[in-house]
Design a protein around this motif. Structure first.
Motif, PDB file in Angstrom:
ATOM      1  N   GLU A  65      -0.140  -5.130   9.699  1.00 50.57           N
ATOM      2  CA  GLU A  65      -1.233  -6.080   9.435  1.00 50.57           C
ATOM      3  C   GLU A  65      -2.132  -6.225  10.659  1.00 50.57           C
ATOM      4  O   GLU A  65      -3.362  -6.261  10.530  1.00 50.57           O
ATOM      5  CB  GLU A  65      -0.676  -7.450   9.032  1.00 50.57           C
ATOM      6  CG  GLU A  65      -0.108  -7.488   7.641  1.00 50.57           C
ATOM      7  CD  GLU A  65      -1.165  -7.281   6.568  1.00 50.57           C
ATOM      8  OE1 GLU A  65      -2.279  -7.812   6.691  1.00 50.57           O
ATOM      9  OE2 GLU A  65      -0.852  -6.560   5.605  1.00 50.57           O
ATOM     10  N   GLU A  91     -10.155  -9.483  -1.890  1.00 49.99           N
ATOM     11  CA  GLU A  91      -9.167  -9.996  -2.827  1.00 49.99           C
ATOM     12  C   GLU A  91      -9.447 -11.468  -3.133  1.00 49.99           C
ATOM     13  O   GLU A  91      -9.510 -12.298  -2.230  1.00 49.99           O
ATOM     14  CB  GLU A  91      -7.773  -9.844  -2.206  1.00 49.99           C
ATOM     15  CG  GLU A  91      -6.643 -10.182  -3.113  1.00 49.99           C
ATOM     16  CD  GLU A  91      -5.281  -9.897  -2.479  1.00 49.99           C
ATOM     17  OE1 GLU A  91      -4.296  -9.970  -3.221  1.00 49.99           O
ATOM     18  OE2 GLU A  91      -5.213  -9.624  -1.272  1.00 49.99           O
ATOM     19  N   THR A  93      -7.584 -13.063  -5.838  1.00 48.18           N
ATOM     20  CA  THR A  93      -6.195 -13.451  -6.102  1.00 48.18           C
ATOM     21  C   THR A  93      -5.366 -12.182  -5.998  1.00 48.18           C
ATOM     22  O   THR A  93      -5.901 -11.114  -5.707  1.00 48.18           O
ATOM     23  CB  THR A  93      -6.021 -14.077  -7.513  1.00 48.18           C
ATOM     24  OG1 THR A  93      -6.313 -13.080  -8.496  1.00 48.18           O
ATOM     25  CG2 THR A  93      -6.918 -15.285  -7.714  1.00 48.18           C
ATOM     26  N   GLU A  94      -4.087 -12.296  -6.287  1.00 48.27           N
ATOM     27  CA  GLU A  94      -3.206 -11.134  -6.147  1.00 48.27           C
ATOM     28  C   GLU A  94      -3.643  -9.938  -6.968  1.00 48.27           C
ATOM     29  O   GLU A  94      -3.466  -8.803  -6.562  1.00 48.27           O
ATOM     30  CB  GLU A  94      -1.773 -11.515  -6.540  1.00 48.27           C
ATOM     31  CG  GLU A  94      -0.928 -11.904  -5.367  1.00 48.27           C
ATOM     32  CD  GLU A  94       0.507 -12.154  -5.767  1.00 48.27           C
ATOM     33  OE1 GLU A  94       1.122 -11.308  -6.442  1.00 48.27           O
ATOM     34  OE2 GLU A  94       1.001 -13.223  -5.397  1.00 48.27           O
ATOM     35  N   THR A  95      -4.216 -10.179  -8.134  1.00 49.57           N
ATOM     36  CA  THR A  95      -4.574  -9.067  -9.021  1.00 49.57           C
ATOM     37  C   THR A  95      -6.068  -8.946  -9.271  1.00 49.57           C
ATOM     38  O   THR A  95      -6.489  -8.106 -10.058  1.00 49.57           O
ATOM     39  CB  THR A  95      -3.867  -9.227 -10.374  1.00 49.57           C
ATOM     40  OG1 THR A  95      -4.243 -10.491 -10.943  1.00 49.57           O
ATOM     41  CG2 THR A  95      -2.358  -9.152 -10.226  1.00 49.57           C
ATOM     42  N   TRP A  97      -9.919  -8.454  -7.656  1.00 50.86           N
ATOM     43  CA  TRP A  97     -10.736  -8.063  -6.522  1.00 50.86           C
ATOM     44  C   TRP A  97     -12.212  -8.166  -6.928  1.00 50.86           C
ATOM     45  O   TRP A  97     -12.554  -7.993  -8.092  1.00 50.86           O
ATOM     46  CB  TRP A  97     -10.434  -6.620  -6.104  1.00 50.86           C
ATOM     47  CG  TRP A  97      -9.056  -6.495  -5.513  1.00 50.86           C
ATOM     48  CD1 TRP A  97      -7.868  -6.480  -6.171  1.00 50.86           C
ATOM     49  CD2 TRP A  97      -8.758  -6.379  -4.138  1.00 50.86           C
ATOM     50  NE1 TRP A  97      -6.825  -6.356  -5.289  1.00 50.86           N
ATOM     51  CE2 TRP A  97      -7.345  -6.294  -4.021  1.00 50.86           C
ATOM     52  CE3 TRP A  97      -9.511  -6.341  -2.974  1.00 50.86           C
ATOM     53  CZ2 TRP A  97      -6.695  -6.176  -2.816  1.00 50.86           C
ATOM     54  CZ3 TRP A  97      -8.863  -6.218  -1.771  1.00 50.86           C
ATOM     55  CH2 TRP A  97      -7.465  -6.135  -1.685  1.00 50.86           C
TER      56      TRP A  97
END
Length: 177
Positions: A65, A91, A93-95, A97
């Motif tokens: 990172e 991003e 959220t997690e899913t 973009w």
């Protein structure tokens, strides 16, 4: 049975004593106390090993990172004077973009942890990330060195425990005979 307090690795983990001749190491009737002490030392070494493995895992995830952030800061520095916007994805959220067009600036915001983000000049951010990467890499090397040292101490204590236990069995058989 006490080890020399000066015998330790650079971070203060004590070196396990090695039992060469059990007869010289254990006085009559003290085998149970010695075995308890060895088991206690072994448990401490194993606790330190688990803690070290967790720390190693954290550092191994943190270093990539830092490298990724360092590369991005270098890219932004290279585009500082460029008037053309940078096309990127970020991003949400997690899913999810989103596409974005941003203009490179002379500052960058960096997450420091604990929900803290600070704005740095690009050169200052690069220096900070260089220092963080160097520190994390050094810490990882030390943790790996400590883990190797701990494995050796655990092996030594397991061998010591087996030797004292076998000596105790031998004494008990001799008393019965």
């Amino acid at each position: 049975m006490a080890t020399n307090p000066l015998e330790a690795n650079p971070r203060g983990i004590p070196k396990a004593p090695f039992v060469g001749k059990v007869e010289e190491f254990v006085n009559d009737g003290e085998t149970e106390a010695v075995l308890r002490k060895f088991q206690e030392m072994l448990a401490k070494y194993k606790y330190m090993e688990v803690h070290g493995q967790q720390r190693k895992k954290n550092l191994e995830s943190k270093i990539p990172e830092i490298k990724k952030t360092f590369e991005m800061v270098n890219y932004l520095i290279s585009r500082e004077e460029d008037d053309e916007p940078i096309e990127t994805q970020y991003e949400l959220t997690e899913t999810l973009w989103a596409n974005a067009r941003i203009k490179a600036s002379k500052t960058v915001c960096i997450w420091l942890g604990a929900n803290v983000m600070l704005e740095y000049a690009n050169a200052e951010a690069r220096d900070l990330l260089t220092q963080k990467l160097s520190s994390a890499t050094k810490s990882l090397a030390q943790v790996e060195e400590d883990l190797e040292f701990l494995r050796e101490q655990i092996t030594t204590m397991e061998v010591n425990t087996a030797q004292v236990y076998n000596y105790d069995v031998k004494l008990r058989r001799a008393k019965k005979a």
